[in-house]
Design an enzyme around this catalytic site. Structure first.
Site, short mmCIF file in Angstrom:
data_model
loop_
_atom_site.label_atom_id
_atom_site.label_comp_id
_atom_site.label_asym_id
_atom_site.label_seq_id
_atom_site.Cartn_x
_atom_site.Cartn_y
_atom_site.Cartn_z
N ALA A 301 45.18 -97.35 -14.07
CA ALA A 301 45.58 -98.21 -12.63
C ALA A 301 45.85 -97.34 -11.50
O ALA A 301 45.55 -97.63 -10.46
CB ALA A 301 46.18 -99.47 -12.93
N ASP A 347 33.43 -72.58 28.35
CA ASP A 347 32.67 -71.60 29.34
C ASP A 347 32.27 -72.40 30.37
O ASP A 347 31.95 -73.54 30.36
CB ASP A 347 31.64 -70.99 28.50
#
Ligand code: ADP
Ligand code: MG
Length: 993
Positions: A301, A347
């Site tokens: 679990a 750029d």
């Protein structure tokens, strides 16, 4: 195909480097100028196959499969299966659970294998999308083809930044330097020559007249005859020997596997605790087996078995979503990192602007020409513009008012061009345009009535400019044969070519250059173009070719005597003249125009030393300026605003002029009026500490070189920023690698920059970066969402299982098999659906999360524990009631199935409620993520089948529930949904107060 080539059994055995160029061409049946014919190409494609390396660079399927089963969670499950088998066999029962768990484990492993292979294939396919293109000559024409399509015998062109696509023999070489580290391990670039006759036994590194696939062109250019492709190349031969590449995992995946380790160890501890505690409490080993059963369930679990698969799938979905928005992920971790980006360094040219250059102004030393025309079509006019009387006046303000004299209204009609140019009026313009054409590596072509360029748009614009007076690249290149060049680089910011004039008579007739322009009939000339300040620095004189018309005394400084001395063609550049030219430059730059300066000079001899640019590119004759418009991309303004809203700072880094950069940055909203622009030169003078201070304020960098970019990234990173940076050139590679997200340009980027990048923009567009960031944030949000979802339920399961014996109920409520079913199926499917959740409305309206934050940060850990406890409380309450109720009549084991069903169904409510952190489920459009609805319905049906279909009932050990009992389960499970919605309401109420 019968040829000398195929007869020579294996053509790779031919020592191409030892042959002369003519021999290699003959052997390949190719042609230096025309390349192969299409016929030959298709025959050779048949014969040699595509130019690909097979099985190279991806993980071997077997290793992916083995990885699945060495996963610690699966190892633990196998251990659980073994223990459970032993228990069953001792009790003389069929070890059903053990077999079932094993089957599930194997299925899960196979599923993981399929998913991971698919994810890997998808990533490889994405990488191929950005695969290199090559310029090739076929049938006498130049094409751009995929590297895959090359065949031996093709004549291809190489230039700086390219990754060599096949092995080849150099035919023509200009200052070529190639980095062959991929092949030889040698980091230093090798100078290449086309000379033949190397010794046959020369080693790879010494074959300087050859280039090899996979190596990188650092500088220069070359024409190459392909000698081998695909697996026949030198790289292909060793590809099989290369190590297979390690699987790429993201930081989150790594942290999750660490978490799995912790959980597995923790659950083993839990097993020990339960058993030892139980034995100590009861003082005997009587209950050992029962304790063991409880602890096995708890161990299963605790561990979130479904989580790794869901994360892999989510990342894969993320890359798919991104590529649909033109962002191509090359490295998986980028998907995750993108969401945390704080700074985007971009750029200017091509990313923020359209990279569709159109020349608008030409300014020779004594004249101003306004150029008209659209796009790259060499159609348009030059209008002579009166010189500005008031120098401070903007050029544009006087535009058109008094324009007159359409001197060169010529389409591509060479006859008219000749007459226009022979009018002897503007030799200075003519020489400048000649420089435009010669000092140029682009190709202007007409294709389906559209003019398009191959190569740098800046250069393409110059070709179409010259085309407007009928100057044709093809004929001029024949008359001025290029013998040497100093190529453009972002460091040099200029380019020069040295041309030998072919002394043919046609020259003076067909094309215009009257001999007087180039006194005294120089045979050898250097033509230079580049950043105006730099080129002007290299000039000592300027050209005034006006021989007939009067000299316009435009600035009142240098030209006074020109009219009298009109045979004299160049004048010394006085300080005033220089200042005047720079002011002209600034005027254009202020309009956001990209400005180039031009110069030329007659030479006596071809420079022999390849590094002689310093001695050759000097004492030049200034020719003038060209200003071109490169309009901002319309969508970028909005993208910039979106960034700022999302707490991300966009920064412009450009090689262009300060004023140009400023104008465009201002236009796009990257900078405010009056913001400081840092120049490359000034940046150079800053110490690292000073730069680190500056980077927090500066939004625009101009005239930078690639190494400045590297420093800027480093400084930003040192300031704790998470930096995305774009780059396109060879020399940008280090900065791209250094950045957290290196971004290359899909269209204009060099192969080398793409190779170094994490992500490629297929459309070169800044807005795409912002979209990718948004998708990255969505991915991260969704991952957090289903981690909450899965782990919350795990905690609920553990507490419920642990509670049963503590309360004193007889038996374990959930078997390991049932828990596995929940973790993999009833939690797994909705979790996958949650991965598809569309963006929440505020994704781009909040600041980025700290990239170093833990996945449990910002309340996630607390949520998991809180919801886990709610889950457990509800399940335990139901369990206690159901236990007592079912002991009274009927099948006394029913309570277990009721707990199992309640936990499963509670997760369905959880899935619906967790879709939004802030909005109520009722406010959400249920169909905005139909997958959740589908997954919830499907899982519910599956769960019911487990209870009501006999074979499944047997297999999963469930018990038949009556309708009222089922209704009670549904009622209890709905409480989780109600709780989470109440939390949201409470939070809203709290926040509005
Ligand atoms: P960016 O692309 O950011 O403008 P680059 O490094 O490509 O920066 O270019 C820097 C400068 O070099 C440009 O502003 C221009 O002046 C000059 N330049 C650009 N391309 C060429 C070229 N092909 N030939 C000569 N000079 C160039
Ligand atoms: Mg550029």
């Amino acid at each position: 195909m019968k040829s000398e080539l195929s007869d020579s059994a294996s053509n790779t055995a031919i020592p191409w480097h030892a042959l002369e160029i003519e021999q290699t061409l003959r052997l390949q049946e190719s042609n230096l100028d025309n390349g192969l014919t299409f016929q030959q190409v298709s025959e050779r494609l048949q014969q040699y196959g595509t130019n690909e390396l097979r099985e190279f660079g991806s993980r071997k399927p077997l290793s992916i499969l083995i990885d699945q089963f060495t996963n610690i969670m699966l190892v633990m499950l196998m251990a659980v299966a073994v223990v459970s088998a032993i228990l069953d066999l001792r009790a003389a029962q069929f070890p059903k659970d053990a077999i079932a768990i094993s089957v599930i484990v194997i299925l899960n492993g196979l599923l993981g294998f399929v998913q991971e292979s698919r994810a890997e294939k998808a990533l490889a396919a994405l990488k191929r999308l950005s695969s290199p293109k090559v310029r090739v000559v076929r049938d006498g024409r130049i094409f751009e083809v995929e590297a895959l399509e090359l065949v031996p015998g093709d004549v291809i062109f190489l230039e700086a930044g390219m990754q060599v696509a096949a092995d080849g023999r150099l035919l023509e070489v200009q200052n070529l330097q190639v980095r062959e580290a991929a092949l030889t391990g040698e980091a230093e670039a090798v100078h290449k020559r086309s000379a033949g006759n190397l010794p046959e036994n020369a080693s790879l590194g010494d074959r300087i007249n050859m280039v090899f696939q996979g190596t990188e062109v650092v500088q220069g250019r070359a024409k190459v005859l392909v000698t081998a492709t695909g697996m026949q190349t030198e790289l292909g031969k060793i590809a099989a020997l290369l190590q297979s590449v390690e699987a790429e995992t993201t930081p989150l995946q790594q942290r999750m596997s660490q978490l799995a380790n912790v959980l597995v160890t923790g659950s083993l501890g839990l097993v020990a605790l339960v058993i030892i505690g139980g034995i100590l409490r009861t003082g005997s080993f009587k209950y050992f087996e029962q304790l063991l059963e409880v602890s096995l369930s708890m161990a299963v679990a605790v561990v979130p078995e479904g989580l790794p698969a869901v994360i892999t799938v989510t990342l894969a979905i993320g890359t798919q979503r991104m590529v649909r928005r033109q962002a191509l992920i090359r490295k998986l971790p980028a998907v995750e990192t993108l969401g945390s980006v704080t700074t985007i360094c971009s750029d200017k040219t091509g990313t923020l602007t359209q990279n569709k250059m159109v020349v608008q102004w030409v300014r020779t030393p004594s004249r101003i020409f306004k150029v008209t025309g659209n796009g790259y079509a060499p159609i348009g006019t030059f209008e002579l513009h009166p010189p500005d009387k008031d120098k401070s006046d903007s050029i544009l303000s006087t535009l058109n008012k008094n324009s007159y004299a359409l001197q060169y209204t010529v389409e591509s009609n060479i006859k008219e061009a000749v007459t226009a140019i022979n009018s002897n009026d503007y030799p200075e313009l003519e020489l400048l345009l000649l420089t435009c054409v010669l000092c140029n590596d682009a190709v202007l072509q007409q294709k389906h009535n559209e003019w398009e360029i191959l190569g740098d748009p800046t250069e393409g614009a110059l070709l179409s400019l010259a085309g407007k007076v009928g100057m044709k690249q093809t004929s001029l290149l024949n008359q001025f044969y290029r013998v040497a060049e100093f190529p453009f680089s972002s460091e040099r910011k200029r380019m020069s070519v040295i041309c030998q004039r072919q002394d043919r008579n046609e020259l003076t007739q067909i094309f215009s250059l009257r001999s007087s322009h180039l006194t005294p009939h120089p045979q050898l000339l250097i033509f230079t173009k580049g950043s105006p300040e730099l080129v002007l620095e290299l000039c000592t004189t300027y050209y005034v070719g006006t021989s007939t018309s009067q000299i316009l005394d435009d600035d009142g400084v240098g030209d006074r005597f020109a009219a009298a001395l009109h045979t004299e063609l160049s004048f010394a550049l006085s300080a005033e003249k220089r200042a005047y030219i720079l002011e002209q430059n600034n005027q254009m730059a202020r309009q956001g125009l990209r400005v180039l300066g031009f110069a030329y000079k007659p030479l006596d001899a071809i420079p022999t030393d390849e590094r002689s640019e310093d001695t050759t590119e000097r004492e030049l004759v200034w020719l003038g300026l060209v200003g071109m418009l490169d309009a901002p991309r319309p969508e970028v303004r909005e993208a910039v605003a979106q960034c700022q809203q999302a707490g991300i700072r966009p920064i412009m880094i450009t090689g262009d002029h300060q004023l140009t950069a400023q104008a465009i940055a201002y236009n796009l909203g990257i900078a405010k009026e009056g913001d400081f622009v840092l120049n490359g030169q000034d940046l150079e003078r800053l110490s690292t500490a000073e730069l680190e201070q500056q980077v927090n304020q500066v939004n625009v960098y101009a005239r930078v070189s690639p190494e400045h970019k590297l420093r800027i990234v480093q400084a930003l990173k040192n300031q704790g920023k998470l930096v995305a940076m774009t780059g396109d050139g060879v020399n940008d590679a280090p900065a791209l690698k250094q950045a957290d997200i290196g971004i290359a340009m899909g269209i204009t980027g060099t192969d080398v920059s793409k190779e170094a990048s994490d992500m490629v923009l297929l459309d070169d567009n800044f807005a795409t970066i912002v979209h990718a960031v948004e998708e990255g944030r969505v991915v991260y949000d969704n991952i957090r969402r289903f981690i909450k979802y899965i782990l919350g339920s795990n905690i609920g399961e553990v507490l419920t299982v642990a509670a049963a014996p503590l309360i004193g109920l007889g038996g374990v409520p959930l078997s390991p098999l049932q828990i596995l079913w929940m973790n993999l199926v009833t939690d797994g499917l909705p979790a996958l659906a949650l991965a598809m959740e569309p963006p929440e409305p505020d994704v781009m309206r909040r600041p980025p999360y700290n990239p170093h934050e833990s996945i449990f940060a910002r309340g996630l850990g607390f949520y998991i524990i809180r919801i886990g406890i709610i889950f457990a409380t509800i399940a335990i309450a139901l369990m206690v009631w159901a236990y007592n109720y079912t002991q009274q009549s009927g099948d006394p084991e029913r309570w277990k199935t009721m707990v199992f069903t309640t936990l499963c169904l509670a997760q369905m409510g959880h899935a619906l409620a967790i879709r939004s952190n802030t909005q109520l489920t009722l406010q959400l459009n249920p169909f905005s993520n139909p997958y959740v609805l589908a997954a919830v319905s499907l899982t519910t049906v599956l769960q019911l089948m487990l209870i009501y279909v006999a074979p499944l009932q047997d297999f999963f050990n469930t018990h038949w529930l009556s309708f009222p009992e089922l209704a009670i389960c549904i009622g209890f499970s709905a409480l989780v949904f109600v709780w989470i919605e109440l939390e949201k309401l409470f939070l809203k109420y709290f926040l509005t107060r």
